[in-house]
Design an enzyme around this catalytic site. Structure first.
Site, PDB file in Angstrom:
ATOM      1  N   SER A 326       0.791  -1.235   0.000  1.00  0.00           N
ATOM      2  CA  SER A 326       0.000   0.000   0.000  1.00  0.00           C
ATOM      3  C   SER A 326       0.822   1.283   0.000  1.00  0.00           C
ATOM      4  CB  SER A 326      -0.951   0.004   1.202  1.00  0.00           C
ATOM      5  OG  SER A 326      -1.940  -0.993   1.041  1.00  0.00           O
ATOM      6  N   THR A 327       2.118   1.211   0.262  1.00  0.00           N
ATOM      7  CA  THR A 327       2.925   2.439   0.127  1.00  0.00           C
ATOM      8  C   THR A 327       2.874   2.944  -1.310  1.00  0.00           C
ATOM      9  OG1 THR A 327       4.907   1.088  -0.264  1.00  0.00           O
ATOM     10  CG2 THR A 327       4.509   1.834   1.997  1.00  0.00           C
TER      11      THR A 327
END
Length: 734
Positions: A326-327
């Site tokens: 998700s970064t």
């Protein structure tokens, strides 16, 4: 009357003349071959027979951090050289073997075997220390005949004074003093210098002639390589990574990097576990050594696994591929905003999944997030929203932006072993591929690629060339190579950058585990599935927890990325494991840089101090962070033995709790400094240095002309450590 030779004699004379001419021709050809064609070969033979040549090793250049602190140095050591062909009798061989064995502490038979070799020169020992060299010198001086047989020469030895610190970046050298990995390998041509020679004439029996027949060609020392790394930042980065590794029983490795947002300079970089470059093939990590015991110490399988782990620990994980999770949503949001594909007021409805064709792709919140804006979707890390954005972007633009953010090619940060990113090729992505890619799955990049790209988002869209070498300076002090901050390209507009900075700060505030009162931290966590192969899309239960953050959010100076590969923890989420780790690192970095917390950015509500006595450092850190408190650690232990103040005490949000890992080092009291006339930042620093906390009241402390006018605990008073000192601020009258 003349006597004419007979015809027979004439033929004989003719044959003799022809033979003489042939012999003369052969002689001329032979002389021509020796003097012209074979000149160089015979000249070298003559020189070899008449001289003895000893190599003088150049001193390898140093590697330093940005402040000149030594990271790798070459100290003077010595080597012992012997000329076996100059030894005339067995008695001398016996004496030399006995004498050198005693001086060097080496096996006598091995040295005696060297004396019997029919060679001009052999190295008996290398990189011996001065005390040993003095013993050898004393032996040589004991008999003048030894001076033509045994000699000493300088032989620089490489030292890494900080042991494990920065080892996966520095690399190490081999027995020939050539760089094998890391900076040592990448910049070997600058570091190694050029060797010199000592050429001495020899007598007919091979002994050295007087000193006037010697010629010395000086060695040229190597250059100094100055890194952009700051040793202080490197130290606390490694400390926090090692603590997290133990706390979460990490099965693979951790990686961390700190970068200057505005310049692209790498300020710190580490992979754990690592190694000591002074002994690069030796594993010292206790967790690994304990694990290796299962293979049976001393067995072939044990040594095979030992060597495998030793090799892995020498690798720099910051430059290797991993699934970002998700970064990566930072980039997907940037693409959508930059292309005008989403508005700030648009709402989405997450029901816990999104259908991509016949495949139901779920959100981590299985019952859904409900109605949310893009700002909420980033904070909630909502997969369905980002899959919807990915579909709007389309694979062609997605491909172009991935390239623009530098996620395909190597960053060329200046280190060997760097990987490029692994992505689908243009035009080959299915709708499901694009959906998974939009939230950071189904492809791989390197941590270095990720942090460089995120720094561009934080830096008003300017992608700076990452670099880790600042300057290369020759032995005379001349700068022969220098890197400076370089803008490579524009990734997004300043408008998009400003929106993302605001949204990512909101994400940290809402997430709590990385929030620290007064510090404007922006960031995003990631929890990615770890796929065994690039084609394997089956969930194997392995996870990578990560967190990337930058601060201050309104004017970013530094960016921190941490990657925790396979935490063996009941909860594997990046928000639980990586966020507190990244928070502790960036707060330490901000404090070191003198960027003080700004308490005007929030209210200082009081919170109750939790009990962390008996907990590990990592657990204590997480518990205090959940209460919006910081901590200061005293001692080298791993378990909290004492805390000040005690549990149940009330402190303003963002205050500090003093944690001791050794009860014998506990000091309960401190003296209050005089804060009158000081700014909020100055007051905070003075109180922090005195192990005290601050509560601010009065005018807005963010104004430069606002100073302390009173304090509720008088200057000079002795009080318990971590006492809260309430300071009143007012603007100075013009």
């Amino acid at each position: 009357m003349a006597i004419r030779p007979s015809e027979k004699n004439l033929r004989r004379y003719s044959v003799m003349r022809i033979l003489a001419l042939c012999m003369f021709g052969v002689l001329v050809c032979r002389l021509f071959f020796i003097q012209v064609i074979g000149h160089d070969m015979y000249e070298q033979r003559a020189i070899s027979q008449q001289t003895q040549e000893i190599t003088i090793e150049a001193k390898r250049g140093s590697i330093t951090d940005r402040n000149g602190n030594a990271l790798a140095v070459s100290a003077t050591a010595y080597k012992v050289v012997m000329a076996p062909s100059a030894i005339q009798d067995d008695d001398t061989r016996e004496e030399i073997a006995d004498g050198l064995s005693s001086a060097l502490g080496m096996d006598r038979d091995k040295i005696y075997e060297m004396t019997q070799r029919n060679v001009q020169s052999v190295e008996v020992a290398r990189r011996i220390e001065k005390d040993v060299a003095d013993k050898v010198s004393e032996f040589i001086s004991s008999d003048k005949s030894f001076s033509g047989i045994v000699s000493l020469a300088e032989d620089p030895k490489r030292y890494y004074p900080n042991g494990h610190l920065l080892s996966t970046v520095l690399g190490f050298v081999g027995t020939d003093n050539n760089g094998l990995e890391g900076v040592e390998y990448m910049y070997d041509e600058y570091l190694k210098g050029s060797s010199g020679k000592l050429i001495a004439a020899k007598t007919s029996v091979g002994t050295a002639m007087p000193f006037e027949y010697e010629k010395e060609i000086d060695a040229k020392d190597g250059c100094t390589v100055e890194l952009t790394v700051d040793m202080e930042m490197q130290s606390f980065l490694e400390k926090h990574l090692e603590n997290a590794r133990v706390e979460h029983n990490v099965q693979n490795r951790l990686a961390g990097v700190i970068m200057n947002v505005k310049t692209g300079e790498v300020l710190a970089m580490s992979s754990k576990p690592d190694y000591d470059p002074n002994s690069p093939f030796t594993i010292t990590d206790e967790m690994t050594l304990e694990m290796l015991k299962q293979y049976g110490e001393g067995t072939e399988e044990y040594y095979t696994k030992y060597n495998e782990y030793a090799k892995v620990y020498r690798e720099n994980k910051v430059l290797q591929q991993y699934e970002p999770g998700s970064t990566f949503k930072i980039f997907t949001a940037s693409m959508a905003l930059e292309e005008g594909l989403v508005s700030l007021t648009e709402t989405f409805n997450c029901v816990g999944y999104l259908n991509i064709g016949s495949i139901k792709v779920r959100c981590h919140k299985t019952d859904g997030h409900g109605t949310e804006t893009l700002k909420d979707a980033i904070a909630n890390s909502c997969n369905p929203v980002f899959m919807a954005l990915g579909a709007r972007i389309g694979q062609d633009k997605y491909y172009d932006y991935v390239t623009l953010f530098g996620l395909r090619e190597k960053t060329n940060v200046g280190l060997p072993g760097e990987y490029s990113g692994y992505h689908f090729q243009k035009g080959t992505m299915s709708a499901l591929n694009l959906a998974n890619a939009s939230f950071g799955q189904s492809f791989k990049i390197t941590p270095m690629q990720l942090i460089a790209g995120v720094c561009s988002v934080a830096n008003d869209g300017q992608y700076m060339q990452p670099y880790i070498v600042n300057r290369i300076i020759d032995a005379e002090g001349n700068v022969i190579k220098e890197n400076t901050p370089t803008v490579v390209r524009q990734t997004v507009s300043k408008q998009t950058s400003d929106i993302l900075k605001e949204y990512l700060e909101y994400t940290v505030e809402k997430g709590k585990n990385a929030y620290v009162e007064g510090y404007r931290i922006a960031g995003k966590t990631g929890t990615s599935q770890k796929l065994d192969t690039r084609e394997d899309e089956e969930d194997n239960g392995k996870r990578i927890a990560s967190f990337i953050c930058f601060a201050p959010a309104d004017d970013p100076q530094i960016c921190v990325l941490v990657v925790v590969d396979e935490p063996n923890s009941e909860v594997q989420y990046g928000s639980y494991i990586a966020a507190p780790l990244g928070r502790d690192i960036i707060v330490d970095a901000l404090d070191y840089m003198g960027i003080e917390p700004d308490y005007a950015q929030g209210t200082q509500e009081e919170v109750s101090v939790p009990n962390v006595v008996g907990e590990s450092i990592g657990v204590a850190s997480s518990n205090l962070a959940a209460s919006t408190l910081q901590y200061k650690l005293v001692g080298d232990g791993e378990t909290i033995q004492y805390q000040i103040p005690s549990s149940g005490s009330k402190l303003p949000e963002g205050s500090t709790v003093l944690l001791y890992t050794d009860k014998n080092s506990v000091q309960d009291t401190t003296v209050v400094p005089d804060l009158t006339g000081k700014t909020a930042a100055e007051c905070n620093q003075l109180l922090t240095n005195s192990d005290l906390n601050i509560k601010v009241v009065g005018d807005n402390i963010s104004y430069s002309n606002t100073v302390a006018v009173s304090q509720d605990v008088g200057a000079g008073q002795t009080v318990p450590k971590m006492t809260v000192v309430t300071v009143t601020f007012k603007q100075k009258e013009e």
